[in-house]
Design a protein around this motif. Structure first.
Motif, PDB file in Angstrom:
ATOM      1  N   SER A  21      -7.293  -7.479   2.097  1.00 19.75           N
ATOM      2  CA  SER A  21      -6.515  -6.485   1.159  1.00 19.75           C
ATOM      3  C   SER A  21      -6.970  -6.770  -0.307  1.00 19.75           C
ATOM      4  N   TYR A  22      -7.115  -7.725  -0.485  1.00 18.14           N
ATOM      5  CA  TYR A  22      -7.363  -8.088  -1.796  1.00 18.14           C
ATOM      6  C   TYR A  22      -8.669  -7.506  -2.124  1.00 18.14           C
ATOM      7  N   LEU A  23      -9.533  -7.799  -1.461  1.00 16.16           N
ATOM      8  CA  LEU A  23     -11.021  -7.345  -1.633  1.00 16.16           C
ATOM      9  C   LEU A  23     -11.353  -5.859  -1.551  1.00 16.16           C
ATOM     10  N   ASN A  24     -10.284  -5.057  -0.971  1.00 17.99           N
ATOM     11  CA  ASN A  24     -10.359  -3.627  -0.712  1.00 17.99           C
ATOM     12  C   ASN A  24      -9.136  -3.172  -1.789  1.00 17.99           C
ATOM     13  N   LYS A  38     -17.525  -2.846  -8.489  1.00 17.22           N
ATOM     14  CA  LYS A  38     -18.777  -2.802  -7.643  1.00 17.22           C
ATOM     15  C   LYS A  38     -19.020  -4.285  -7.438  1.00 17.22           C
ATOM     16  N   THR A  39     -19.560  -4.364  -6.087  1.00 14.76           N
ATOM     17  CA  THR A  39     -19.995  -5.789  -5.856  1.00 14.76           C
ATOM     18  C   THR A  39     -21.698  -5.948  -6.198  1.00 14.76           C
ATOM     19  N   ILE A  50     -19.726 -20.199   3.462  1.00 18.31           N
ATOM     20  CA  ILE A  50     -18.999 -19.753   2.220  1.00 18.31           C
ATOM     21  C   ILE A  50     -19.563 -18.445   1.856  1.00 18.31           C
ATOM     22  N   VAL A  51     -18.839 -17.277   1.782  1.00 15.02           N
ATOM     23  CA  VAL A  51     -19.330 -16.126   1.125  1.00 15.02           C
ATOM     24  C   VAL A  51     -19.099 -16.121  -0.209  1.00 15.02           C
ATOM     25  N   TYR A  52     -20.093 -15.882  -1.017  1.00 14.82           N
ATOM     26  CA  TYR A  52     -20.013 -15.793  -2.599  1.00 14.82           C
ATOM     27  C   TYR A  52     -20.096 -14.477  -2.862  1.00 14.82           C
ATOM     28  N   ARG A  53     -19.205 -13.816  -3.491  1.00 18.61           N
ATOM     29  CA  ARG A  53     -19.093 -12.382  -4.454  1.00 18.61           C
ATOM     30  C   ARG A  53     -19.060 -12.676  -5.808  1.00 18.61           C
ATOM     31  N   ARG A  54     -20.022 -11.484  -6.454  1.00 19.04           N
ATOM     32  CA  ARG A  54     -19.600 -11.335  -7.790  1.00 19.04           C
ATOM     33  C   ARG A  54     -19.509  -9.834  -7.947  1.00 19.04           C
ATOM     34  N   ARG A  55     -18.345  -9.670  -8.724  1.00 21.68           N
ATOM     35  CA  ARG A  55     -18.030  -8.119  -8.870  1.00 21.68           C
ATOM     36  C   ARG A  55     -17.580  -7.921 -10.195  1.00 21.68           C
ATOM     37  N   ILE A 160       0.806  -8.055  -7.912  1.00 21.52           N
ATOM     38  CA  ILE A 160       1.228  -8.694  -6.767  1.00 21.52           C
ATOM     39  C   ILE A 160       2.100  -7.421  -6.053  1.00 21.52           C
ATOM     40  N   SER A 161       2.914  -6.600  -6.817  1.00 31.11           N
ATOM     41  CA  SER A 161       3.351  -5.480  -6.281  1.00 31.11           C
ATOM     42  C   SER A 161       2.586  -4.562  -5.587  1.00 31.11           C
ATOM     43  N   ILE A 162       1.396  -4.327  -6.115  1.00 31.29           N
ATOM     44  CA  ILE A 162       0.357  -3.576  -5.399  1.00 31.29           C
ATOM     45  C   ILE A 162      -0.029  -3.883  -4.044  1.00 31.29           C
ATOM     46  N   MET A 163      -0.309  -5.491  -4.118  1.00 31.97           N
ATOM     47  CA  MET A 163      -0.586  -6.262  -2.720  1.00 31.97           C
ATOM     48  C   MET A 163       0.456  -6.074  -1.851  1.00 31.97           C
ATOM     49  N   GLU A 164       1.380  -6.378  -2.070  1.00 37.83           N
ATOM     50  CA  GLU A 164       2.536  -6.293  -1.337  1.00 37.83           C
ATOM     51  C   GLU A 164       2.918  -4.811  -0.600  1.00 37.83           C
ATOM     52  N   THR A 165       2.581  -3.882  -1.460  1.00 36.56           N
ATOM     53  CA  THR A 165       2.591  -2.345  -1.003  1.00 36.56           C
ATOM     54  C   THR A 165       1.404  -1.983   0.028  1.00 36.56           C
ATOM     55  N   ILE A 166       0.377  -2.658  -0.410  1.00 40.38           N
ATOM     56  CA  ILE A 166      -0.930  -2.347   0.467  1.00 40.38           C
ATOM     57  C   ILE A 166      -0.848  -2.996   1.715  1.00 40.38           C
ATOM     58  N   LEU A 167      -0.277  -4.599   1.677  1.00 41.17           N
ATOM     59  CA  LEU A 167      -0.080  -5.201   2.986  1.00 41.17           C
ATOM     60  C   LEU A 167       1.064  -4.696   3.834  1.00 41.17           C
ATOM     61  N   GLN A 168       1.990  -3.992   3.334  1.00 45.18           N
ATOM     62  CA  GLN A 168       2.889  -3.480   4.176  1.00 45.18           C
ATOM     63  C   GLN A 168       2.468  -2.151   4.593  1.00 45.18           C
ATOM     64  N   GLU A 169       1.677  -1.211   3.830  1.00 47.39           N
ATOM     65  CA  GLU A 169       1.079   0.081   4.441  1.00 47.39           C
ATOM     66  C   GLU A 169       0.347  -0.309   5.748  1.00 47.39           C
ATOM     67  N   ARG A 170      -0.577  -1.233   5.276  1.00 47.22           N
ATOM     68  CA  ARG A 170      -1.767  -1.674   6.427  1.00 47.22           C
ATOM     69  C   ARG A 170      -0.977  -2.177   7.643  1.00 47.22           C
ATOM     70  N   TYR A 171      -0.281  -3.297   7.396  1.00 48.99           N
ATOM     71  CA  TYR A 171       0.030  -4.158   8.619  1.00 48.99           C
ATOM     72  C   TYR A 171       1.483  -4.178   9.062  1.00 48.99           C
ATOM     73  N   GLY A 172       2.305  -3.263   8.326  1.00 50.02           N
ATOM     74  CA  GLY A 172       3.659  -3.319   8.711  1.00 50.02           C
ATOM     75  C   GLY A 172       4.709  -4.412   8.063  1.00 50.02           C
ATOM     76  N   CYS A 173       5.863  -4.396   8.363  1.00 52.69           N
ATOM     77  CA  CYS A 173       6.797  -5.706   7.919  1.00 52.69           C
ATOM     78  C   CYS A 173       6.044  -6.912   7.732  1.00 52.69           C
ATOM     79  N   PRO A 174       6.366  -7.748   6.789  1.00 51.80           N
ATOM     80  CA  PRO A 174       5.919  -9.111   6.707  1.00 51.80           C
ATOM     81  C   PRO A 174       6.583  -9.847   7.819  1.00 51.80           C
ATOM     82  N   PHE A 175       5.656 -11.266   8.163  1.00 49.52           N
ATOM     83  CA  PHE A 175       6.058 -12.053   8.937  1.00 49.52           C
ATOM     84  C   PHE A 175       7.311 -12.907   8.472  1.00 49.52           C
TER      85      PHE A 175
END
Length: 176
Positions: A21-24, A38-39, A50-55, A160-175
């Motif tokens: 979710s973070y990377l997208n 842009k990557t 280990i995967v290295y990225r520069r964006r 943080i709020s955006i991440m929570e929203t995206i996670l909930q939309e993609r994966y449903g209610c939190p564990f």
């Protein structure tokens, strides 16, 4: 002088879901100021995994109009560079971000870690330290640092709020 902002948060989602979710995360309609990410470099170390990225992120300039009277601040976009190291073996992603725009006048850096939560392996811990130091602006140094600190603090909460929203939309209610 300079200011520091420390943040901790626990996402009640597994590490892989949080990292994906973070990377997208951007661009998203949930945040109008980040217009592009842009990557520009990606490498995978076959020995360590280990995967290295520069964006590079392109963001709207949010500096208030009264400060944009100074020509150096009156630019349409601000560019941020992010480097990340994703280690799926240890379930840790480390990030370093810095502002490329105004680098000769300001140091705006963030260091972040996403890692599997020790208390619950289905959760992901997020730790971030942001530092801001502005030089070369004379009496405006303190004003600009205060603005940058306030903006960073609000930005972290929104992120943080955006991440929570995206996670909930993609994966449903939190564990639990």
């Amino acid at each position: 002088m300079g200011v520091v902002l420390d943040v901790k948060n626990v996402y009640r989602y597994p590490f892989q879901e949080v990292v994906n979710s973070y990377l997208n995360k951007y661009p998203t309609p949930l945040e109008k100021h980040v217009t592009d990410v842009k990557t520009v470099e990606e490498q995978s170390d076959s020995a360590t995994g280990i995967v290295y990225r520069r964006r590079i992120a392109t963001c709207n300039n949010v500096i208030p109009s009264f400060l944009r009277k100074f020509s150096i601040l009156n630019v349409p976009n601000v560019y941020l560079e992010e480097e990340s190291w994703l280690d799926m073996k240890t379930r840790v992603m480390t990030l370093k971000s810095r502002c490329l725009t105004w680098a000769q006048y300001a140091s705006l850096n963030e260091e972040s870690v996403y890692r599997e939560c020790k208390d619950n392996p289905n959760w992901t811990e997020f730790i971030q330290r942001g530092t801001i130091s502005i030089t070369g602006a004379g009496i405006l140094n303190c004003v600009l640092e205060t603005f940058a600190y306030t903006f960073l603090k609000q930005g972290v909460k929104k992120s943080i709020s955006i991440m929570e929203t995206i996670l909930q939309e993609r994966y449903g209610c939190p564990f639990s």
